[in-house]
Design an enzyme around this catalytic site. Structure first.
Site, mmCIF file in Angstrom:
data_model
loop_
_atom_site.group_PDB
_atom_site.id
_atom_site.type_symbol
_atom_site.label_atom_id
_atom_site.label_comp_id
_atom_site.label_asym_id
_atom_site.label_seq_id
_atom_site.Cartn_x
_atom_site.Cartn_y
_atom_site.Cartn_z
ATOM 1 C CG HIS C 61 -2.984 -2.902 103.174
ATOM 2 N ND1 HIS C 61 -3.173 -3.956 102.268
ATOM 3 C CD2 HIS C 61 -3.377 -1.681 102.379
ATOM 4 C CE1 HIS C 61 -4.110 -3.629 101.040
ATOM 5 N NE2 HIS C 61 -4.404 -2.391 101.107
ATOM 6 C CG ASN C 95 -4.864 3.657 96.853
ATOM 7 O OD1 ASN C 95 -3.980 3.978 97.910
ATOM 8 N ND2 ASN C 95 -5.937 3.159 96.881
ATOM 9 C CG ASP C 152 -4.070 -2.004 97.939
ATOM 10 O OD1 ASP C 152 -4.631 -3.132 97.796
ATOM 11 O OD2 ASP C 152 -4.683 -1.049 98.875
ATOM 12 C CG HIS C 179 -6.197 -5.336 95.011
ATOM 13 N ND1 HIS C 179 -6.616 -4.662 95.855
ATOM 14 C CD2 HIS C 179 -6.859 -5.654 94.090
ATOM 15 C CE1 HIS C 179 -8.010 -4.602 95.657
ATOM 16 N NE2 HIS C 179 -8.060 -5.172 94.627
ATOM 17 C CG ASN C 278 -12.311 -4.670 96.171
ATOM 18 O OD1 ASN C 278 -12.416 -6.045 96.274
ATOM 19 N ND2 ASN C 278 -11.843 -4.027 94.927
ATOM 20 C CG ASP C 305 -7.472 -2.543 102.624
ATOM 21 O OD1 ASP C 305 -7.037 -1.410 102.638
ATOM 22 O OD2 ASP C 305 -8.150 -3.370 102.024
ATOM 23 C CG HIS C 309 -13.750 5.630 101.748
ATOM 24 N ND1 HIS C 309 -13.448 6.173 100.639
ATOM 25 C CD2 HIS C 309 -13.646 4.552 101.742
ATOM 26 C CE1 HIS C 309 -12.697 5.160 99.968
ATOM 27 N NE2 HIS C 309 -12.659 4.038 100.542
#
Lengths: 191, 325, 500
Positions: C61, C95, C152, C179, C278, C305, C309
């Protein structure tokens, strides 16, 4: 709360240690009687006369002067109190006393106002007081009475009535109230 | 003593001493406001940045007047029409205002937590003027002052903080949309600190989900709690936050949780009505009750300036920070 | 390619633990395993004394952000971060912008990652544009090597779409990874729904927003007889549902992230968006259940995950900031710090210092701590009077609640959850024809991770190799440090440096 206020109130953040008494309670009494006479003489009586004690040291002295003047002049004269904290130019250095209230229960217009303080030092408190008073109204005249003038003026301010001229060193501290006048030092450190 | 350091973002930043201190100082500023020239030069030369991302007439005006009465200059940023809307980093926006010359920030934001974030980013004082559904600490303080004005008996001020004695055991019922209310969150914390007994009352959908862990009693039946209520604090039904979808209809809300004359008559005679404004007349509060003699709503509005002067003064003038003369 | 000789490590793989062995690698294969192999001429010698050598870690992930958000991360920077974290293979999430929802997009990713420091295996979307409506062309993507399909970032909201996806993928031998998030219940939420969210005045996501979808999908997977993988479980209820499904013999697998087994929602008390993720950070009760599930095998894998950012986006109001935190470079250390059983020492010895960190006063630690000073220090208050305090908090060690010690794991199980089990889920294991996670034996692919299981180190986000610094562990010290990563026989990460 009391403890905190005391701490906030100590402008130099230290403990006052007395060294020698320069005026006794009797000396203070005599000086204030003399000042009372001078005030009446200078203002040609006690009509339209008002006293304003500066918080906190000037208030007791103003009340005492009021008593003496009303005895001599046989007339009640109004007394106010003034806290000048909000008007000081050194606000960051000197804290406000939350319970030092301002009460001026009379109209200043056409009054001869005598500002009363315990010790005259740099003159900054009096400057602040003059500015503050102008926000309350336009007095006919403003005069200044102090129990002790210890010198070291930083502004062009001169008292009209002085209990005692007391030469001091800049580092010394003067404690003046109705019980007497003491000269001493401030020892650094929180009480 | 965090208040004297850097920020007022939550009522929880204060202790009882701080609140007592602010109340006494507010009284002093009330006196200043009654003078012929109700303005002091205390903070001349300092600039307050007003960062408001939400419409707010009364809070903004109240803060602006408070700052002006202390002789501050105002730097206004209506962020709903500024770069903050364009996705610029909030931190950058604030840092720029600081660079322009802001000595302090009053922040109102539609997102909870922005004043808290700002206080971690900025070295200058930050005052929360209401953030999202989080807190509105100056509102709680002015409510505190308003209640002291009404219920305090100054003669028995024998001990420290005696000014706060009237809150001991005071029964306060906060009615309405607690879930979306920053005013309620600040009030609940403060009333708990001061020893009052708080009851929250409203429809279950407008109560926060973990309200059982709050220091309050919760009731869904207003008529049962009113007879033992000394202070009935009515919250605004916040339609702009979508609370309408939490209810079958406004009418049903008004019928069950609105205060009209009939409900007001259930209150003890000495009880008072408060509301942070603006009021939806006829929804949460009937007009005739808002205007009645037991309503303290206008007192709340007028006390805001003095209380905010006290807060600004304590944060900006730094009276606790005594250094070499 | 020169030969590489790993000297003096302790091997840990699915067969157990073996000490005192050297590993000789030649041209992407392990050629010899024996004590004190004499170095062949020209071989590169890597000192592994005090370290463990495991099969390369595999992340199920990872968000590499390329294409579309290269400012936050690229395939190059993301894989550099991966090898720094000991990973030799990462499954990158689809994504991106545009999303990986067709064969061309898959081929683009594979082409762009041809020279990357580790294997990059794209996952494909379940639905076109991740919009939850039409199925993506899974067959053509599968033909390009895609084994895992996921939307996801979003869950597939429609039950009927999810049913068709499970049916369609199962015929390909591919796995649907879900997800779990009911958008109806979780829209606009910023953190766990709990006491804290109620006093902070923010929208919280209840546990059931995850559990309802998980429960629905278990029913659908049973209906279709399909395999299903659940991503980033966060609640104790989810764990129970998965446990029951496994007992019933379903083909279900699940992963958990390092942050969900180490941090609680208390971290958000100062509204710092670094901790917004999340599903959200939950509570002690959830952490305990997740750790227990890892130790008993209910949860198969630890997946990062890793969600980079840019700095600015994490300096927004909490409700406007995007969710996500980076994790590739801290995952193994967090796993060791939180999960490692210290009672029966295995392999290399542990330093006293780390022992103290583990058993130290739980209140001073952050795993379950409430407000943290270091949250403040992040924004450079250290120049001010608060600096001293901030610095102190920087020496904080991530600690765990004593109550989860009973679920602590041995090193083989920890590496299992980070290497061969995720490799099997992603179809990258040797049995599926892949080159990851297999036992360390002669003839096996040389994808290896060398780490010091007892080294304490402090996370310093700006110095991490990821392009973004949004690590929730910034400023904390952790136990367990990756020293070297060998990908296809090549030391791609050596002594703290990526080699390209």
């Amino acid at each position: 709360m009391a403890e905190r206020e005391r701490r906030l109130a100590t402008p130099r953040g230290g403990v006052f240690v007395p060294r020698s008494q320069v005026m006794s309670a009797d000396d203070v009494d005599r000086a204030l009687v003399r000042i009372a006479h001078e005030i009446i003489e200078h203002n040609k009586g006690s009509d339209n006369l008002a006293l304003i004690g500066l918080q906190t040291g000037g208030v007791q002295i103003a009340l005492k002067l009021r008593d003496v003047i009303s005895e001599i002049g046989d007339a009640e004269i109004p007394v106010g109190t003034l806290d000048v904290a909000f008007y000081r130019d050194d606000i960051q250095l000197r804290p406000v006393l939350p319970e030092a209230v301002t009460t001026i229960p009379f109209d200043l217009t056409n009054m001869a106002v005598v500002l009363v303080d315990d010790v005259l030092f740099t003159g900054r408190t009096v400057r602040a007081a003059l500015q503050a008073l102008s926000d309350f109204g336009r007095a006919r005249s403003i005069q200044l009475a102090v129990l002790v003038d210890r010198g070291h003026r930083e502004l062009p301010i001169r008292p009209d009535y002085v209990g005692k001229n007391l030469p001091t060193r800049l580092t010394e501290q003067v404690d003046a109230n109705l019980e007497g006048v003491t000269i001493g030092d401030v020892i650094k450190g929180r009480p | 003593m965090s208040l004297l350091q850097n920020a007022l973002v939550s009522i929880g930043d204060l202790d009882n001493d701080d609140i007592g201190h602010i109340m006494k100082l507010s009284a002093i500023f009330s006196e200043v406001l009654r003078r012929d020239i109700p303005k002091v030069p205390t903070l001349r030369g300092k600039t307050m940045a007003m960062v408001f991302s939400e419409d707010s007439t009364r809070t903004r005006t109240s803060f602006e007047i408070a700052a002006k009465k202390l002789s501050m200059d105002i730097l206004s940023l209506n962020s709903s029409q500024s770069s903050m809307k364009k996705g610029e980093s909030l931190k950058d926006t604030l840092a720029n205002l600081h660079a322009i010359g802001a000595d302090g920030f009053v922040i109102r934001h539609s997102s909870s937590g922005v004043p808290t974030q700002a206080s971690t980013w900025m070295t200058v004082p930050v005052i929360n003027a209401g953030d999202g559904c989080h807190e509105h600490p100056t509102q709680a303080l002015l409510d505190c002052y308003t209640l002291i004005e009404r219920f305090d008996t100054p003669s028995n001020h024998t001990t420290d903080n005696a000014i706060l004695n009237c809150f001991n055991g005071m029964t306060v019922t906060i009615v309405g949309d607690v879930e979306h209310s920053r005013v309620a969150r600040s009030l609940v914390i403060m009333l708990d600190m001061l020893g009052a007994k708080t009851t929250l009352c409203g429809p279950r959908t407008l109560m926060p989900r973990h309200v059982d862990k709050w220091p309050v009693r919760v009731s869904y039946h207003l008529d049962e709690v009113l007879p033992e209520t000394q202070v009935c604090y009515i919250l605004r039904l916040q339609n702009e936050r979508g609370s309408g979808t939490y209810l079958p209809s406004i009418r049903e809300y008004a019928m069950n949780w609105g205060i009209d004359s009939k409900r007001a008559s259930l209150l003890p005679e000495t009880a008072v009505i408060m509301h942070p404004g603006p009021i939806n007349r006829g929804v949460e509060l009937a007009g005739e009750i808002a205007d009645s003699s037991r309503s303290l709503i206008l007192n709340q509005a007028s006390n805001g300036v003095a209380v905010r002067m006290a807060v600004i003064y304590l944060l900006l003038a730094n009276p606790g920070d005594i250094t070499e003369v | 390619m020169t030969k590489v000789l790993l000297q003096g490590g302790t091997l840990v793989d699915a067969t157990g633990i073996r000490s005192g062995l050297d590993v000789l690698i030649d041209n992407s294969e392990i050629v010899e395993i024996a004590p004190n192999i004499s170095p062949p001429r020209g071989a590169r010698l890597i000192d592994c004394d005090g370290c463990m050598i495991s099969p390369g870690l595999v992340d199920l992930h990872t968000h590499l952000r390329e294409p579309g958000n290269e400012e936050a991360e690229t395939i190059e920077s993301g894989t550099r971060a991966a090898v720094a974290g000991g990973y030799t293979a990462v499954v990158c999430m689809p994504n991106t912008e545009p999303p990986i929802d067709n064969a061309t997009a898959v081929r683009d990713i594979l082409a762009m990652s041809k020279d990357a420091l580790c294997a990059v295996i794209p996952a494909g979307t379940i639905t076109v544009g991740r919009e939850g409506e039409r199925l993506s062309p899974m067959v053509e993507m599968n033909a390009c090597g895609v084994r895992l399909f996921t939307d996801d970032g979003r869950g597939v909201q429609s039950a009927s779409v999810m049913r068709r996806a499970l049916e369609y993928a199962s015929a390909l031998g591919a796995t649907i990874a879900q997800h779990c998030e009911m958008e109806d219940l979780a829209a606009n939420t910023v953190m766990n729904e709990g006491y804290l969210s109620s006093v902070m005045g923010v929208q919280g996501a209840p546990n059931c927003a995850e559990e309802l979808m998980l429960e629905r999908d278990l029913e659908l997977a049973a209906l279709c007889g399909a395999r299903i993988h659940f991503m980033h479980l966060s609640t104790h209820g989810s764990v129970e549902l998965v446990r029951r499904a496994k007992l019933a013999g379903m083909q279900v697998t699940a992963e958990v992230t390092p942050h969900h087994i180490s941090l609680t929602d208390d971290m958000l008390s100062e509204y710092n968006p670094i901790y917004k993720v999340n599903p959200p950070l939950r509570t002690r009760k959830d952490i305990t259940a997740l750790i227990r599930a890892l130790s008993d095998g209910t949860i198969d894998a630890i997946a990062t995950d890793h969600a980079p950012h840019v700095r600015e986006s994490k300096e927004l109001p909490l409700d406007q900031a995007p969710p996500g935190m980076i994790g590739l470079e801290t995952a193994l250390a967090v796993a060791i710090t939180v999960l490692k059983d210290n009672s029966g020492e295995v392999g290399t010895g542990r330093k006293d210092a780390s022992e103290n960190g583990r058993s130290g006063n739980n209140r001073s630690g952050r795993t379950y701590s409430t407000k943290s000073n270091s949250v403040k220090s992040e924004y450079g208050n250290s120049g001010s009077a608060g600096g001293g305090r901030a610095n102190n908090s920087y020496s904080e060690h991530l600690t765990i609640d004593p109550s989860v010690l009973q679920y602590s794991m041995n090193m083989v199980d920890i590496i299992a959850a980070m290497s061969w089990k995720p490799a099997a889920i992603a179809g990258l294991d040797v049995a599926s024809g892949g080159r990851h996670g297999g036992p360390i034996v002669p003839g096996a692919p040389a994808n290896l991770t060398v780490f010091d299981p007892s080294a304490d180190w402090r996370v310093d986000a700006p110095r991490l190799l990821s392009k973004s610094g949004n690590s929730p562990f910034d400023g904390l010290s952790l136990t367990g440090k990756v020293r070297h990563t060998i990908y296809e026989g090549e030391p791609v990460y050596l002594d703290g440096r990526a080699t390209k």
